[in-house]
Design an enzyme around this catalytic site. Structure first.
Site, short mmCIF file in Angstrom:
data_model
loop_
_atom_site.label_atom_id
_atom_site.label_comp_id
_atom_site.label_asym_id
_atom_site.label_seq_id
_atom_site.Cartn_x
_atom_site.Cartn_y
_atom_site.Cartn_z
N THR A 38 0.87 -1.19 0.00
CA THR A 38 0.00 0.00 0.00
C THR A 38 0.90 1.24 0.00
O THR A 38 1.36 1.64 -1.06
CB THR A 38 -0.98 0.02 1.21
OG1 THR A 38 -0.24 -0.17 2.40
CG2 THR A 38 -2.03 -1.05 1.06
N LYS A 70 3.73 -6.77 4.30
CA LYS A 70 3.53 -5.38 3.90
C LYS A 70 3.47 -4.52 5.16
O LYS A 70 3.15 -5.01 6.25
CB LYS A 70 2.26 -5.20 3.06
CG LYS A 70 1.01 -5.63 3.72
CD LYS A 70 -0.12 -4.64 3.80
CE LYS A 70 0.18 -3.28 3.33
NZ LYS A 70 -0.32 -2.29 4.34
N THR A 101 1.60 -8.28 11.90
CA THR A 101 1.45 -7.02 11.19
C THR A 101 0.35 -7.11 10.16
O THR A 101 -0.12 -8.19 9.83
CB THR A 101 2.74 -6.61 10.48
OG1 THR A 101 2.54 -5.29 9.95
CG2 THR A 101 3.05 -7.53 9.32
N GLU A 142 6.17 4.32 7.54
CA GLU A 142 5.79 5.52 6.79
C GLU A 142 6.71 6.69 7.14
O GLU A 142 6.79 7.11 8.29
CB GLU A 142 4.32 5.87 7.07
CG GLU A 142 3.39 4.91 6.32
CD GLU A 142 1.92 5.15 6.61
OE1 GLU A 142 1.10 4.76 5.78
OE2 GLU A 142 1.59 5.71 7.67
N ASN A 199 0.32 10.87 5.91
CA ASN A 199 -0.92 10.61 6.63
C ASN A 199 -1.86 11.80 6.72
O ASN A 199 -3.01 11.64 7.14
CB ASN A 199 -0.61 10.05 8.01
CG ASN A 199 -0.12 8.63 7.88
OD1 ASN A 199 -0.83 7.79 7.35
ND2 ASN A 199 1.11 8.36 8.33
#
Lengths: 474, 474
Positions: free
Chosen positions: A209, A237, A248, A340, A469
């Site tokens: 993603t 992922k 996860t 991220e 985000n």
């Protein structure tokens, strides 16, 4: 360094290859960060009897792989761990119930996983559950066709009416899956499945993603008993909503080892605790966290010497359990490296705690502190924040006067003490900056109470995290 | 809007005044954000018998106030709440022990607070404790000189050898206080203490660290019994390491109300729970969290009618308790509004939970989720993250099928449902964006289980938060 360079070159070459291959579905926009190329393998030792494939069926706005299917030519012993979040995505509920039914039936029938990225199928009510079933049914149907096409068709060992495919979804919460696109995407995979590195690599791409690179690792292991060897392949992922409380957000492991249900369940539970449950990116435990392991036993059946790893009185079991833990740790670390916006990979070691639980609680508290994470981003040895996060994790045993805190250089040079027995130590700021400069950072908190320890892996909190985000859905 | 404009103009005018006044120590660099000027008062109703002052003694690198002293001309009933972090700063330990000793003596002797900003005096060992005592001694000495200078010298009611001043510190952890600067700074305050708005305003400036504006509020209240009235003044500071588990990082309340020790302790504990313990900026519970209340009773002694608020059988007590809670809530909200890098003020209401504890746990989990905070920063109605954070807060009662989630516009227009009874509701994205545009945002999570509720206040997570905390020490 030379090795990395060469690997990176290989990875680049390998990607060019995919772009020209028939199943590389418009991945021309796929570019991986230069400093992550060393984590992208260009070959692997894949488990026997598994076939993988992936394509873009149109879930994601970008034209990247968003649908992956991996199946075994024979039924597998299957085990899984799921999120403990009280809000569970539909595929979590679906898989849990399916595995329960399979275990109750006493016959292993699971053979595949189907994975979509882009939409998480979480908080989607009855429609979401029905969509899981549609995905599993479509995947089962594809597998039947593949069996027929196969040169060595395997007669299914069971006439069970249960689904043979586990379903996983990842992406935005609260949206319904574009189920028509997914079902026709699954049927389009016919003829595009294979067991080469390229097939597996594409499959890993389909898991992504906000990940910046695919996470796939393989390992070939020899049983200590000398009975035989087996292969492991793991895909995972990230990259946000990562604070797994079981596993996860999506990881799948495939192995041709032969192992009993009880042994596999036990090994997975042990391994997940030391790997995925020891990492955190943002402290957010996802609604979709799932890890599955499929073991088809073909490493045993393909040879004359039949073997099966057992839970009790089997020296091979301890080896398998420990190897699986090491393997999952390697995979989990890749997830942290791709957290991220991450610019740092941070290892937090807590030693001499009153209990393992205390050690892990402290390490996670430090790992999740926004103040600690931003300090590491700024390469600032602001150890007061680390000690503060230690204090508000409320371990059952704690003595401020025995705590020691060190920066641990990754080049093997001596540790830099910042706090010894609760007393701040004047330290060389220039040396601290030097230690905090590389991507990989390690700290040690010695509580000086008893003998228990834990390690947690995390990343920093950067401007890029806020970029990603602040506008994820748009 | 007009009112705000006028207040802002007044605040600007008021600041110009300070710059020319004798005790405004090089605050010319002090500039407050335009959108916060409406929270900066230009006058106040201050409690009788208290005197305040502040100056720059050179702890901070910038030339801003970093030392504040506020004292009462008569002994006070004193109460305080402290951080529960297991790593406690020296002033926390010092004050706790001093208050215990005062209570044990049975005679109220506390008269003052001395506060420094810039260095937290946390994790500073024996030297840190000795420095607390030096600060308190210097402050007590200053107070003696002030008493002698006073036109109406008050004979101290006690010959106690205990310190009369509570000590508070805020700033970087792990550094020793520049104690010589502080001690001489305290003696330099002689002749600069007063009871005007300007004196109190300067005192509030001395509390600030990364705060962008001073937090000071006042209120005048009438006792329902008609026995009399009293004044409250509260000062607080933020702006990071804010997830108070007892009180925020430094707040002081001063009142001329007359109240018994038992009643004050009870009222403070009640009020802190509904105010400072219901806010969070970053989930980091500080080592220094302290709130003190000093009540000198002069609102009673200055009139013919003597009164004292009692814990038992006193209708005035409930009024005092509730008023204090409302007052502290107002102060706590200012801390959230000035959270590090905050662009949004977010009110999280959880209703119909199984218990108050559950409601608060859920609200705090949502408030601390980096994914929720960044979504609000991006003005993105990404409600899946809110529900996810609800699920991983692990309340004791939870039913995914009865949860409802709404955006609550602050202009009184109808709520926007996003999720009703666990089912996503298609909503107008443009309308959601409109609601999420203003600084003030409110969300409602209705659990549909029982009748308990809680409200938690927080702010968003912005690029500026990362800017501030990536380089705090430097």
């Amino acid at each position: 360094m030379l090795l990395f360079k060469s690997l990176a070159q290989k990875a680049t070459a390998s990607r060019s290859l995919f772009l020209n291959s028939s199943f590389s579905i418009r991945n021309s926009s796929t570019m991986f960060p230069e400093n992550k190329l060393r984590f992208i393998p260009t070959s692997g030792t894949y488990p026997l009897g598994f076939f993988a494939g992936s394509l873009c069926c149109g879930i994601k706005k970008t034209l990247r792989n968003d649908l992956t299917f991996i199946y075994s030519s024979t039924p597998c012993t299957a085990s899984a761990a799921f999120t403990k979040n009280l809000v569970k995505a539909a595929p979590v509920t679906f898989d849990k119930s399916l595995l329960d039914n399979v275990k109750a039936s006493g016959t292993p029938t699971i053979r595949a996983v189907v994975v979509n990225s882009g939409v998480a199928n979480a908080v989607t009510g009855i429609v979401g559950m029905a969509n899981c079933e549609k995905m599993a049914n479509a995947a089962d149907k594809l597998m039947e066709l593949c069996d027929k096409d196969s040169k060595n068709p395997i007669v299914s060992s069971s006439s069970s009416s249960l689904n043979k495919t586990l379903v996983m979804s990842t992406g935005v919460i609260g949206q319904q899956l574009p189920i028509e696109k997914i079902v026709s995407g699954i049927s389009n995979l016919q003829g595009k499945l294979g067991s080469d590195h390229e097939h597996w690599f594409q499959a890993a791409l389909g898991f992504m993603t906000t990940d910046t690179f695919p996470k796939i690792i393989t390992k070939r292991l020899q049983l200590p008993s000398g009975k035989g060897s087996f292969n492991l392949c793991g895909i995972a992922k990230g990259a946000g909503m990562i604070h797994p409380n079981m596993a996860t957000l999506l990881s799948s492991v495939f192995t041709d080892a032969s192992i009993s249900q009880a042994a596999l369940d036990n090994a997975l539970s042990y391994a997940v605790d030391l790997s995925f449950n020891s990492i955190t990116v943002d402290g957010d435990t996802s609604t979709n966290d799932t890890i599955t392991v499929l073991a088809n036993g073909q490493a045993s059946t393909s040879t004359g010497n039949k073997w099966e790893i057992q839970l009790e009185n089997d020296p091979d079991f301890d080896f398998f359990k420990t190897s699986l833990a090491e393997f999952l740790k390697e995979l989990a670390i890749l997830v942290v490296r791709d957290g991220e916006g991450a610019t740092k990979f941070i290892e937090i070691n807590v030693t001499n705690a009153g209990s393992t639980e205390d050690a892990k609680k402290i390490a996670k508290s430090i790992a999740n502190s926004p103040l600690v994470k931003t300090a590491f981003y700024g390469q600032d040895a602001n150890w007061g924040r680390i000690l503060c996060a230690t204090g508000y994790s409320y371990p059952s045993s704690f003595n401020p006067d025995t705590v020691c805190l060190y920066l641990v250089p990754k080049d093997g040079s001596p540790q830099l003490p910042l706090l010894v027995n609760g007393q701040p130590i004047p330290f060389d700021e220039a040396r601290a900056s030097e230690i905090l400069k590389p991507e990989d950072i390690s700290i040690l908190i010695d509580l000086g109470i008893s003998k228990h320890s834990a390690t947690v892996y995390t990343c920093d909190l950067s401007h890029e995290y806020v970029n990603i985000n602040g506008s994820y859905r748009s």
